[in-house]
Design a protein around this motif. Structure first.
Motif, PDB file in Angstrom:
ATOM      1  N   VAL A 117       0.851  -1.191   0.000  1.00  0.00           N
ATOM      2  CA  VAL A 117       0.000   0.000   0.000  1.00  0.00           C
ATOM      3  C   VAL A 117       0.887   1.242   0.000  1.00  0.00           C
ATOM      4  N   LEU A 118       0.640   2.162  -0.932  1.00  0.00           N
ATOM      5  CA  LEU A 118       1.426   3.388  -1.071  1.00  0.00           C
ATOM      6  C   LEU A 118       0.690   4.556  -0.419  1.00  0.00           C
ATOM      7  N   THR A 119       1.399   5.288   0.428  1.00  0.00           N
ATOM      8  CA  THR A 119       0.865   6.518   1.022  1.00  0.00           C
ATOM      9  C   THR A 119       1.870   7.644   0.804  1.00  0.00           C
ATOM     10  N   VAL A 120       1.369   8.870   0.710  1.00  0.00           N
ATOM     11  CA  VAL A 120       2.212  10.047   0.508  1.00  0.00           C
ATOM     12  C   VAL A 120       2.423  10.718   1.857  1.00  0.00           C
ATOM     13  N   LYS A 121       3.673  10.760   2.320  1.00  0.00           N
ATOM     14  CA  LYS A 121       3.993  11.390   3.596  1.00  0.00           C
ATOM     15  C   LYS A 121       4.186  12.886   3.427  1.00  0.00           C
ATOM     16  N   ASN A 122       4.879  13.265   2.354  1.00  0.00           N
ATOM     17  CA  ASN A 122       5.068  14.686   2.041  1.00  0.00           C
ATOM     18  C   ASN A 122       5.206  14.803   0.531  1.00  0.00           C
ATOM     19  N   GLY A 123       4.249  15.463  -0.107  1.00  0.00           N
ATOM     20  CA  GLY A 123       4.252  15.527  -1.563  1.00  0.00           C
ATOM     21  C   GLY A 123       4.840  16.782  -2.152  1.00  0.00           C
ATOM     22  N   THR A 124       5.513  17.618  -1.342  1.00  0.00           N
ATOM     23  CA  THR A 124       6.054  18.887  -1.837  1.00  0.00           C
ATOM     24  C   THR A 124       7.529  18.772  -2.167  1.00  0.00           C
TER      25      THR A 124
END
Length: 708
Positions: free
Chosen positions: A107-114
C-alpha cells in the motif's frame, strides 16, 4: 519588496504532483509506479530506506536546479552560504512517499508531496541518466582486458543501448575503479524508465533470481512479471528418462496467490473494455510466436513429461489450433436483436465476460490443456489464474512468456503453482468466478463440489480411457494400426488413450499380428528422433502399472506381451515400460477397473464378446471412459453402435482423438461435472454470460407516450 518577489517566483514554479496512492502486487511494482509518475512530473525518486519484506521509503533524488542561487546585491557572502546550507540544497527536498506491506499486498501513502526545487526540463540532465548498469560494467571490464579504448568501448555499448548518455570520462572513471579491484556498481538506485526486453521492469539489469538457481526455479507470473516465489517448499521436476532434476516448482504462498488474484481483478475492467479486434490481434501475434518457438516448447515437454518428441509437437499443435480458433471468436460472440417487441421497444442480448477465471491443468498435455483454457477465456475478455501441473509446468510458463511478448496486458494471465492446497484456495476464493479442471476423477469430484458450493461456474473433465470394439469384418491393417497407435502412443498416459479392446468373435485371428506390431515399437528416451514410446511420468506411476499387471496375471489374465522388464541402454534408471498386452481380461478384475478409472501406461487389455450386443453391454456398464470406437465394414453395425452406445464421443473406424476447437468436447456423467463443456461454442458460453437489454426511445418534442 525582495521577499514579495521571491514569493511570487515560488508561486510561478510548475507544480510537481506526488504519485497517486494505491495498492500494488509487490514492492517492485510500487517502486515502478512511483518512478514512472515522478519522471512524468519532472523529478527522479530514490530509495531512502528499505526493509524488503515490510516497508520502502522513497524520496526525491536531487536533480533540477538550485533555487535562489544568485546572491542578492544587499546580501553578504556569509548570509548566502548560511541560506544554502539551511534549505536551498536539493538534498533537503522534503518529498517522501512510503510503501508498506499489508496482507500480502503493498500500500502506497504520501507522507510529504512537496518539493523545494524546480522540475527537470529534460530527464537526461539528471546524473542517474549517465550511470552504467551492472551488466554494462562487466562488459567494460571485458573490453578493457581486450585492449579497447574508452571511446571504442562506449561505441560498442551504444550498439545495444542507443539511449546511453555516458561519456568517455565516465568510462575512464569505471576503469579506474576496476583497476582498484572495486567491482561494486552503483545500481539504478535512482528510478527512471529504462528500456528492457521485459516490459516495465526497472530493476532487471541482471537475470531474474529464479533463473539463477541451479536447478532453475519455476516462477510465478503475477501482474505481468515473472517472479520467484518466497516459499521454501518446492517440488522437483524430474526428467523421467534420466532422473535428473530439470527444475524446482516452489509452492505458491497464500500472499502470492492473493497478489495474483488482485492483479487479475485489477486488470479485468480495462481488458473487458478492450475492443475484441485488439484482443484478436494479440492472439494472432501469440500463435505466430508459438510457431516460432515450437521446437523449444516440444523439447521442454519431452524433458519434463517424457513423451516422444513427435508426440510433444502434436501436444503443442493441438493447443495451437485453439489459439487460431480464438483469433476469430468475435463472430461467435454476436448476440441477438429483436425489433419492436412492444410499442417502440427493442430488445437485444449481448455476451459479456465473467471476470477472473481459473484453470487447473493435468500433466498429460502440458501445452494443449493450458491453451484450451486461457486462450478462449482471455479472448472473451476474462482474466485468468492458471495452475499448471507441478509435474511438468515448464511449457505453461513458456507459453505465458510468449503471451506477454504478444502484448497481453499485465494481470490478464497469471500463473501460480502448488498441489492440493492451492487447488482448495482456488475453489474458495470469492473473486474467482469460474473454474476449469482436467484431471483424475477423485480430484475432479472434489473441485466440482467445493467450487460449486461457493457459487462458481465449474467445468470438470475427468475419467480415463476408452474402449474399442473390433468386428470380425474389420480391415486388418487399418484396425491394427489404430489399436497400436491409440493404445501405446504417449506411453498410454493420456485420457484419449484406447485401453480396452473388445474383439467380437474372439481374439485369435488378430493376436499374432497385434503382438508383432507391439513388439516392433521402439522404447527409448523421447529425445531420440525415432522413439515410439517414451518413459512414464514418475517412478510411482511405473510401480503402479507393474503392480496392476501382476494383479491381472494373478487374477487369471494371460500376459501376451510383458513390457515390465525392458532395459534401455544408457538409461537404466529411466521410468520405461514397454508395450504390454493382456488377454482373457474380465470386467471383475482389478486391472480393468483401475486402468479404466485412472491414467495408466502402455497396457492394452483384450476382452472377447460373442456378438455386438454383448460388446455394447460391456462398454455401457463401465462408467469410466470418454468415448468408444468401432471398427467394421458394415454400415448397419456402425449405426447400431452409434445409436446404442452410452458415451460422449464415438469413433467409427478411427480411435477417439482430441476434438477440433470449432467442435465441442463432449463427455457424459460421471466423467464430466458441470453444465457446459469445453471448446467450440460451448467454451464461449462457459466463459461468458448473457445480458438482455430492452430499450425504448420516446419523441419528447412530440409529447407522445407509449404503453409497454
Amino acid at each position: 519588496m525582495m521577499n514579495i518577489e521571491c514569493s511570487s517566483e515560488l508561486n510561478e514554479q510548475p507544480q510537481m504532483l506526488p504519485p497517486p496512492p494505491g495498492t500494488f502486487i509487490d514492492r517492485e511494482e510500487l517502486i515502478q509506479h512511483v518512478g514512472e509518475f515522478a519522471v512524468s512530473q519532472g523529478y527522479v525518486v530514490t530509495i531512502k530506506q528499505s526493509k524488503r519484506d515490510k516497508v520502502v521509503v522513497l524520496g526525491c533524488d536531487r536533480g533540477g536546479v538550485y533555487r535562489n542561487r544568485r546572491k542578492p546585491i544587499d546580501e553578504s557572502a556569509a548570509e548566502c552560504i548560511r541560506r544554502r546550507r539551511t534549505g536551498s540544497r536539493l538534498t533537503n527536498c522534503p518529498f517522501e512517499v512510503v510503501g508498506k506491506k499489508d496482507d500480502g499486498l503493498w500500500v502506497l501513502t504520501v507522507k510529504n508531496g512537496t518539493h523545494n526545487h524546480e522540475p527537470l526540463k529534460d530527464i537526461a540532465e539528471h546524473p542517474s541518466a549517465r550511470r552504467f548498469s551492472e551488466k554494462e560494467v562487466l562488459l567494460i571490464k571485458e573490453m578493457t582486458e581486450a585492449g579497447l579504448k574508452p571511446r571504442q568501448i562506449l561505441k560498442r555499448l551504444r550498439q545495444s543501448n542507443p539511449d546511453l548518455l555516458s561519456t568517455p570520462k565516465h568510462v575512464y572513471n569505471v576503469k579506474a575503479k576496476l583497476r582498484q579491484g572495486n567491482m561494486s556498481v552503483r545500481n539504478y538506485k535512482s528510478l527512471k524508465p529504462q528500456k528492457s526486453a521485459v516490459r516495465n521492469n526497472y530493476l532487471s539489469v541482471m537475470e531474474p533470481s529464479w533463473r539463477q538457481h541451479n536447478p532453475q526455479r519455476v516462477p510465478n507470473l503475477i501482474g505481468g512479471r515473472f517472479v520467484d516465489s518466497q516459499s521454501f517448499a518446492s517440488i522437483d521436476v524430474i526428467n523421467p528418462a534420466t532422473q535428473e532434476v530439470v527444475s524446482q516448482v516452489p509452492l505458491t504462498t497464500n500472499e502470492e496467490f492473493r497478489a495474483a488474484v488482485f492483479a487479475a481483478k485489477r486488470a479485468f475492467p480495462s481488458w473487458r473494455n478492450t475492443p475484441s479486434t485488439i484482443r484478436q490481434r494479440i492472439m494472432f501475434k501469440f500463435q505466430e510466436l508459438i510457431r516460432r518457438d515450437i521446437d523449444k516448447l516440444a523439447m521442454n515437454i519431452t524433458n519434463e513429461h517424457g513423451k516422444a518428441l513427435k508426440d510433444a509437437y502434436d501436444d503443442v499443435l493441438c493447443g495451437l489450433e485453439v489459439v487460431e480458433h480464438a483469433c476469430g471468436l468475435a463472430n461467435l460472440q454476436i448476440g441477438e436483436f429483436v425489433s419492436n417487441i412492444s410499442n417502440g421497444v427493442d430488445s437485444y442480448s449481448i455476451r459479456e465476460p465473467l471476470g477472473v477465471c481459473a484453470g487447473i491443468c493435468p500433466f498429460e498435455f502440458p501445452a494443449m490443456i493450458p491453451l484450451w483454457m486461457f486462450s478462449t477465456a482471455v479472448t472473451c475478455g476474462n482474466t485468468v489464474i492458471l495452475k499448471p501441473s507441478e509435474k511438468d509446468p515448464g511449457a505453461a510458463v513458456m507459453l505465458a512468456e510468449l503471451a506477454v511478448e504478444a502484448g497481453l496486458p499485465n494481470g490478464v494471465l497469471n500463473i501460480v503453482h502448488g498441489s492440493n492446497e492451492i487447488i482448495s484456495t482456488i475453489c474458495d476464493d470469492d473473486d474467482i468466478k469460474a473454474v476449469s479442471f482436467v484431471g483424475p476423477s477423485t480430484a475432479g469430484s472434489y473441485v466440482y463440489s467445493r467450487a460449486s458450493a461457493k457459487g462458481k461456474r465449474v467445468q470438470c473433465n475427468f475419467g480415463a480411457k476408452n474402449h474399442a470394439v473390433v468386428m470380425p469384418d474389420a480391415s486388418m491393417d487399418t484396425t491394427l494400426n489404430a489399436l497400436v497407435t491409440a493404445g501405446f502412443g504417449g506411453a498410454g498416459q493420456k485420457r484419449m488413450s484406447l485401453s480396452t479392446v473388445v474383439f467380437v468373435g474372439g481374439l485369435t485371428p488378430w493376436e499374432d499380428k497385434l503382438v508383432e506390431r507391439a513388439k516392433a515399437l521402439r522404447v527409448q528416451p523421447g529425445t531420440e528422433p525415432d522413439t515410439d514410446i517414451g518413459p512414464v511420468i514418475s517412478k510411482q506411476a511405473k510401480e503402479l502399472i507393474c503392480r496392476l499387471i501382476q494383479s491381472s496375471v494373478d487374477s487369471g489374465a494371460k500376459l501376451v506381451v510383458d513390457g515390465r522388464n525392458i532395459l534401455v541402454p544408457g538409461y537404466e534408471h529411466g521410468n520405461f515400460i514397454g508395450p504390454t498386452i493382456l488377454s482373457n481380461v474380465k470386467v471383475s478384475m482389478e486391472c480393468y477397473k483401475l486402468i479404466q478409472e485412472e491414467t495408466c501406461g502402455p497396457v492394452l487389455l483384450c476382452m472377447e464378446a460373442d456378438n455386438i450386443e454383448e460388446a455394447i453391454d460391456i462398454v455401457n456398464r463401465n462408467k469410466y471412459g470418454n468415448g468408444a470406437s468401432i471398427f467394421t465394414t458394415s454400415g448397419v453395425t456402425a449405426r447400431k453402435f452409434q445409436t446404442e452406445i452410452e458415451v460422449g464421443q464415438v469413433g467409427i473406424n478411427i480411435p477417439i482423438s482430441a476434438p477440433f476447437p470449432f467442435s465441442c468436447f463432449t463427455s457424459l456423467k460421471p466423467l464430466f461435472a458441470g453444465d457446459i463443456n469445453f471448446d467450440g461454442k460451448a467454451g464461449i458460453q462457459f466463459y461468458t454470460q448473457i445480458k438482455t437489454v430492452s430499450q425504448q426511445w420516446k419523441d419528447v418534442a412530440a409529447g407522445t407516450s407509449s404503453d409497454v
